[in-house]
Design a protein around this motif. Structure first.
Motif, short mmCIF file in Angstrom:
data_model
loop_
_atom_site.label_atom_id
_atom_site.label_comp_id
_atom_site.label_asym_id
_atom_site.label_seq_id
_atom_site.Cartn_x
_atom_site.Cartn_y
_atom_site.Cartn_z
N GLN A 70 0.86 -1.21 0.00
CA GLN A 70 0.00 0.00 0.00
C GLN A 70 0.88 1.23 0.00
O GLN A 70 1.92 1.25 0.67
N LYS B 53 -7.20 11.98 18.40
CA LYS B 53 -6.67 10.63 18.69
C LYS B 53 -5.24 10.74 19.24
O LYS B 53 -4.90 10.08 20.23
N HIS C 186 2.43 6.57 15.86
CA HIS C 186 1.46 5.52 15.55
C HIS C 186 2.12 4.17 15.30
O HIS C 186 3.25 4.10 14.80
N TYR D 159 4.49 7.46 1.52
CA TYR D 159 5.19 6.29 2.03
C TYR D 159 4.54 4.97 1.60
O TYR D 159 3.37 4.94 1.28
N LYS E 120 7.66 0.62 7.01
CA LYS E 120 7.34 1.83 6.21
C LYS E 120 8.59 2.37 5.55
O LYS E 120 9.65 2.42 6.16
N ARG F 293 1.94 14.21 13.39
CA ARG F 293 1.15 12.98 13.21
C ARG F 293 1.94 11.85 13.87
O ARG F 293 3.06 11.58 13.49
N TYR G 46 -3.81 -1.25 6.00
CA TYR G 46 -4.40 -0.49 7.10
C TYR G 46 -5.34 -1.38 7.92
O TYR G 46 -6.18 -2.06 7.37
N PHE H 1 5.82 12.14 12.71
CA PHE H 1 6.61 13.24 12.18
C PHE H 1 5.98 14.58 12.53
O PHE H 1 4.77 14.65 12.77
N HIS I 226 5.82 5.31 14.84
CA HIS I 226 6.32 6.27 13.85
C HIS I 226 5.52 7.56 13.93
O HIS I 226 4.30 7.55 14.15
N ASN J 208 0.76 5.41 0.75
CA ASN J 208 -0.04 6.45 1.42
C ASN J 208 0.54 7.82 1.11
O ASN J 208 1.73 7.96 0.83
N GLU K 227 -4.87 -0.19 15.40
CA GLU K 227 -4.10 1.06 15.51
C GLU K 227 -3.92 1.50 16.95
O GLU K 227 -4.83 1.32 17.79
C1 LIG Z 1 -3.34 5.47 8.01
C2 LIG Z 1 -4.60 5.36 7.22
C3 LIG Z 1 -5.68 6.19 7.46
N1 LIG Z 1 -6.81 6.07 6.72
C4 LIG Z 1 -7.91 6.99 7.00
C5 LIG Z 1 -8.43 6.94 8.42
C6 LIG Z 1 -8.85 8.36 8.70
O1 LIG Z 1 -10.20 8.55 8.28
C7 LIG Z 1 -7.96 9.21 7.80
C8 LIG Z 1 -6.82 9.87 8.55
O2 LIG Z 1 -6.18 8.85 9.28
P1 LIG Z 1 -5.13 9.22 10.40
O3 LIG Z 1 -5.61 10.41 11.17
O4 LIG Z 1 -4.81 7.96 11.17
O5 LIG Z 1 -3.89 9.67 9.51
P2 LIG Z 1 -2.40 9.93 10.08
O6 LIG Z 1 -2.47 10.67 11.38
O7 LIG Z 1 -1.64 10.52 8.96
O8 LIG Z 1 -1.87 8.47 10.38
C9 LIG Z 1 -0.65 8.00 9.87
O9 LIG Z 1 0.35 8.74 10.53
C10 LIG Z 1 1.54 8.13 10.89
C11 LIG Z 1 2.67 9.09 10.64
C12 LIG Z 1 1.83 6.79 10.38
O10 LIG Z 1 2.97 6.35 10.34
C13 LIG Z 1 0.72 5.93 10.00
O11 LIG Z 1 0.89 5.46 8.68
C14 LIG Z 1 -0.62 6.52 10.12
O12 LIG Z 1 -1.07 6.25 11.42
O13 LIG Z 1 -7.43 8.31 6.82
C15 LIG Z 1 -6.95 5.13 5.72
O14 LIG Z 1 -7.99 5.03 5.06
N2 LIG Z 1 -5.89 4.29 5.47
C16 LIG Z 1 -4.72 4.36 6.18
O15 LIG Z 1 -3.78 3.58 5.89
#
Ligand SMILES: Cc1cn([C@H]2C[C@H](O)[C@@H](COP(=O)(O)OP(=O)(O)O[C@H]3O[C@H](C)C(=O)[C@H](O)[C@H]3O)O2)c(=O)[nH]c1=O
Length: 182
Positions: free
Chosen positions: A46, A168, A61, A131, A71, A58, A137, A120, A118, A48, A142
């Motif tokens: 996948q 979160k 996680h 990435y 990753k 962010r 996912y 940033f 992870h 992202n 999570e």
């Molecule tokens: C991670 C992910 C999220 N989503 C959806 C779920 C939520 O509705 C929306 C935002 O998700 P989230 O707030 O968890 O996104 P990040 O805060 O950027 O999360 C990521 O941030 C850190 C840096 C990481 O390393 C992870 O890959 C991941 O946890 O995207 C998806 O549909 N697929 C996915 O693979």
């Protein structure tokens, strides 16, 4: 590409070869055969991408257990401080972290194996973060660790007042209460 081991086993910095000419630049951003010859077998499933404004943080996680993700991360616009935290209980660097500046300018990539948290923080006006992950996912698996956990003692180059976190992430667990990997 230059493959550079970091102080944590399994975590690598990768510097691509960039070909510049009057039109701009070209680089190979990933080559499976070369990656596997230098780091080891991988099967990314996948890709992202996220865009964030200055001060967004962010993380930290991870997906628990069998849903853990390796990753390969990089920044295609702007600059971030990227952090990987070792959650592998049997690792000599358990609870330690590596941080690295990733940017559009340095084109560096960061490989984080399974078993890590992870995150940033965005240091530029905006950052586009892209990435590859080697596991899909799994929202049910999570988990978040608070970026300012005292045990981890991560040094972020932003004041708390500058940071923007998701609800979160504001409720992340302590490192002590995280679900570790064997
Ligand atoms: C991670 C992910 C999220 N989503 C959806 C779920 C939520 O509705 C929306 C935002 O998700 P989230 O707030 O968890 O996104 P990040 O805060 O950027 O999360 C990521 O941030 C850190 C840096 C990481 O390393 C992870 O890959 C991941 O946890 O995207 C998806 O549909 N697929 C996915 O693979």
């Amino acid at each position: 590409m230059n493959y550079i081991q970091t102080e944590i086993e399994g975590v690598w910095l990768i510097e691509p070869k960039v070909f510049l000419d009057e039109r701009g630049y070209f680089m190979e951003s990933f080559k499976k055969e070369e990656f596997e010859a230098n780091i080891g077998p991988v099967n990314f499933v996948q890709d992202n991408e996220s865009k964030s404004a200055f001060g967004v943080l962010r993380g930290l996680h991870y997906q628990q257990g069998e849903h853990s993700q390796a990753k390969l991360v990089r920044v295609i616009q702007g600059e971030v401080l990227d952090v990987a935290v070792d959650l592998r209980q049997s690792s000599p660097t358990f609870g330690k972290y590596v941080s690295v500046l990733l940017s559009e300018a340095n084109k560096r990539q960061f490989f984080i194996p399974r078993g890590f948290a992870h995150g940033f923080a965005v240091l530029s006006e905006e950052a586009i973060f892209t990435y590859k992950v080697d596991n899909v996912y799994a929202p049910q698996a999570e988990a978040s660790i608070l970026y300012c956990d005292r045990t981890l003692g991560i040094e972020w180059p932003l004041a708390e007042s500058q940071m923007l976190l998701s609800a979160k992430d504001k409720q992340g667990s302590t490192f002590e209460n995280a679900v570790y990997f064997k």
